[in-house]
Scaffold this motif. Sequence first.
Motif, PDB file in Angstrom:
ATOM      1  N   HIS A   1      15.090 -32.776  34.013  1.00 17.57           N
ATOM      2  CA  HIS A   1      14.066 -32.137  33.193  1.00 17.57           C
ATOM      3  C   HIS A   1      13.538 -33.142  32.180  1.00 17.57           C
ATOM      4  CE1 HIS A   1      12.955 -29.164  29.835  1.00 17.57           C
ATOM      5  NE2 HIS A   1      11.990 -29.152  30.737  1.00 17.57           N
ATOM      6  N   ASP A   2      12.273 -33.499  32.323  1.00 15.09           N
ATOM      7  CA  ASP A   2      11.602 -34.438  31.417  1.00 15.09           C
ATOM      8  C   ASP A   2      10.522 -33.689  30.657  1.00 15.09           C
ATOM      9  OD1 ASP A   2      12.852 -36.926  32.446  1.00 15.09           O
ATOM     10  OD2 ASP A   2      11.743 -36.415  34.263  1.00 15.09           O
ATOM     11  N   VAL A   3      10.544 -33.836  29.331  1.00 10.73           N
ATOM     12  CA  VAL A   3       9.533 -33.194  28.509  1.00 10.73           C
ATOM     13  C   VAL A   3       8.765 -34.264  27.747  1.00 10.73           C
ATOM     14  CG1 VAL A   3       9.100 -31.562  26.618  1.00 10.73           C
ATOM     15  CG2 VAL A   3      10.881 -31.098  28.271  1.00 10.73           C
ATOM     16  N   ASN A   4       7.487 -34.051  27.619  1.00 11.10           N
ATOM     17  CA  ASN A   4       6.593 -34.945  26.893  1.00 11.10           C
ATOM     18  C   ASN A   4       7.257 -35.529  25.642  1.00 11.10           C
ATOM     19  OD1 ASN A   4       3.674 -35.687  26.849  1.00 11.10           O
ATOM     20  ND2 ASN A   4       3.783 -34.760  24.823  1.00 11.10           N
TER      21      ASN A   4
ATOM     22  N   CYS B   1      -3.210 -23.319  21.103  1.00 15.13           N
ATOM     23  CA  CYS B   1      -3.679 -23.161  22.477  1.00 15.13           C
ATOM     24  C   CYS B   1      -3.996 -24.560  22.983  1.00 15.13           C
ATOM     25  CB  CYS B   1      -4.918 -22.269  22.479  1.00 15.13           C
ATOM     26  SG  CYS B   1      -5.626 -22.003  24.109  1.00 15.13           S
ATOM     27  N   LEU B   2      -3.263 -25.027  23.984  1.00 18.01           N
ATOM     28  CA  LEU B   2      -3.517 -26.372  24.473  1.00 18.01           C
ATOM     29  C   LEU B   2      -3.254 -26.487  25.964  1.00 18.01           C
ATOM     30  CD1 LEU B   2      -0.732 -28.862  23.531  1.00 18.01           C
ATOM     31  CD2 LEU B   2      -0.540 -26.501  22.910  1.00 18.01           C
ATOM     32  N   PRO B   3      -3.997 -27.386  26.606  1.00 15.70           N
ATOM     33  CA  PRO B   3      -3.768 -27.618  28.029  1.00 15.70           C
ATOM     34  C   PRO B   3      -2.483 -28.401  28.243  1.00 15.70           C
ATOM     35  CG  PRO B   3      -5.512 -29.056  27.211  1.00 15.70           C
ATOM     36  CD  PRO B   3      -5.106 -28.162  26.083  1.00 15.70           C
ATOM     37  N   ALA B   4      -1.857 -28.159  29.379  1.00 15.72           N
ATOM     38  CA  ALA B   4      -0.631 -28.873  29.721  1.00 15.72           C
ATOM     39  C   ALA B   4      -0.525 -28.961  31.238  1.00 15.72           C
ATOM     40  CB  ALA B   4       0.588 -28.153  29.142  1.00 15.72           C
TER      41      ALA B   4
ATOM     42  N   THR C   1       7.016 -32.252  32.239  1.00 12.13           N
ATOM     43  CA  THR C   1       5.904 -31.589  31.567  1.00 12.13           C
ATOM     44  C   THR C   1       5.212 -32.526  30.585  1.00 12.13           C
ATOM     45  OG1 THR C   1       7.006 -29.455  31.799  1.00 12.13           O
ATOM     46  CG2 THR C   1       5.266 -29.598  30.129  1.00 12.13           C
ATOM     47  N   TYR C   2       3.874 -32.452  30.573  1.00  9.63           N
ATOM     48  CA  TYR C   2       3.060 -33.252  29.661  1.00  9.63           C
ATOM     49  C   TYR C   2       2.066 -32.370  28.920  1.00  9.63           C
ATOM     50  CZ  TYR C   2       4.723 -37.321  32.207  1.00  9.63           C
ATOM     51  OH  TYR C   2       5.513 -38.286  32.789  1.00  9.63           O
ATOM     52  N   TYR C   3       1.850 -32.697  27.652  1.00 13.07           N
ATOM     53  CA  TYR C   3       0.833 -32.050  26.829  1.00 13.07           C
ATOM     54  C   TYR C   3       0.481 -33.030  25.721  1.00 13.07           C
ATOM     55  CZ  TYR C   3       4.998 -31.197  24.091  1.00 13.07           C
ATOM     56  OH  TYR C   3       6.169 -31.370  23.412  1.00 13.07           O
ATOM     57  N   ASN C   4      -0.581 -32.732  24.986  1.00 12.01           N
ATOM     58  CA  ASN C   4      -1.043 -33.617  23.922  1.00 12.01           C
ATOM     59  C   ASN C   4      -0.399 -33.185  22.599  1.00 12.01           C
ATOM     60  OD1 ASN C   4      -2.525 -34.852  21.831  1.00 12.01           O
ATOM     61  ND2 ASN C   4      -4.317 -35.051  23.160  1.00 12.01           N
ATOM     62  N   LEU C   5       0.670 -33.878  22.212  1.00 12.61           N
ATOM     63  CA  LEU C   5       1.394 -33.533  20.987  1.00 12.61           C
ATOM     64  C   LEU C   5       0.508 -33.675  19.751  1.00 12.61           C
ATOM     65  CD1 LEU C   5       4.027 -32.673  19.619  1.00 12.61           C
ATOM     66  CD2 LEU C   5       4.693 -35.090  19.578  1.00 12.61           C
ATOM     67  N   SER C   6      -0.364 -34.669  19.720  1.00 14.16           N
ATOM     68  CA  SER C   6      -1.272 -34.843  18.569  1.00 14.16           C
ATOM     69  C   SER C   6      -2.188 -33.638  18.406  1.00 14.16           C
ATOM     70  CB  SER C   6      -2.106 -36.115  18.727  1.00 14.16           C
ATOM     71  OG  SER C   6      -1.279 -37.245  18.739  1.00 14.16           O
ATOM     72  N   ASP C   7      -2.677 -33.120  19.513  1.00 11.81           N
ATOM     73  CA  ASP C   7      -3.522 -31.921  19.485  1.00 11.81           C
ATOM     74  C   ASP C   7      -2.730 -30.739  18.936  1.00 11.81           C
ATOM     75  OD1 ASP C   7      -5.435 -29.925  19.943  1.00 11.81           O
ATOM     76  OD2 ASP C   7      -5.147 -29.918  22.106  1.00 11.81           O
ATOM     77  N   TRP C   8      -1.495 -30.580  19.400  1.00  7.91           N
ATOM     78  CA  TRP C   8      -0.647 -29.491  18.914  1.00  7.91           C
ATOM     79  C   TRP C   8      -0.438 -29.598  17.404  1.00  7.91           C
ATOM     80  CZ3 TRP C   8       4.106 -29.221  16.483  1.00  7.91           C
ATOM     81  CH2 TRP C   8       4.690 -27.960  16.423  1.00  7.91           C
TER      82      TRP C   8
END
Length: 140
Positions: free
Chosen positions: A34-37, A103-106, A122-129
């Motif tokens: 399990h790899d998380v951003n 609310c962010l895309p991932a 899983t990847y998402y934009n942490l800066s956006d969050w």
Amino acid sequence: MRETTEALLTRYFEAFNAGDTDGMLALVADDLRHDVNQGETRLGKEAFTEFNAHMTACYKERLSDLVLMTDATGERASAEFIVHGEYLRTDEGLPEAKGQTYCLPAGTFFEVSQGKIQRITTYYNLSDWIVQVVGPDGDY
């Protein structure tokens, strides 16, 4: 094989949206990777269980606009979705939680073997969050 993988991942995301951690755990291999951003790799179902408990304590999330993509073998797949969340409890190293919504895309990549999910990345934009939970000029 492809249809089997799509059904497996559909059940996984349905369990996620229902807050059914046991349902998610039933679909992953004992030696899950399990790899998380921007985080450490977790190995094994026990580490995934601990991660889910932590996430449930800190965040309330629901996924929408799910699109699944699977290779011809059914061994590799990906998902694109929108995360709708509420930040419930301060997560170490992140801004203070005050019930902020986001609310962010991932996206997530999967490996599947013998009818179980073998890898979740899983990847998402942490800066956006961060901007969503503290504002564009916020410090933390």
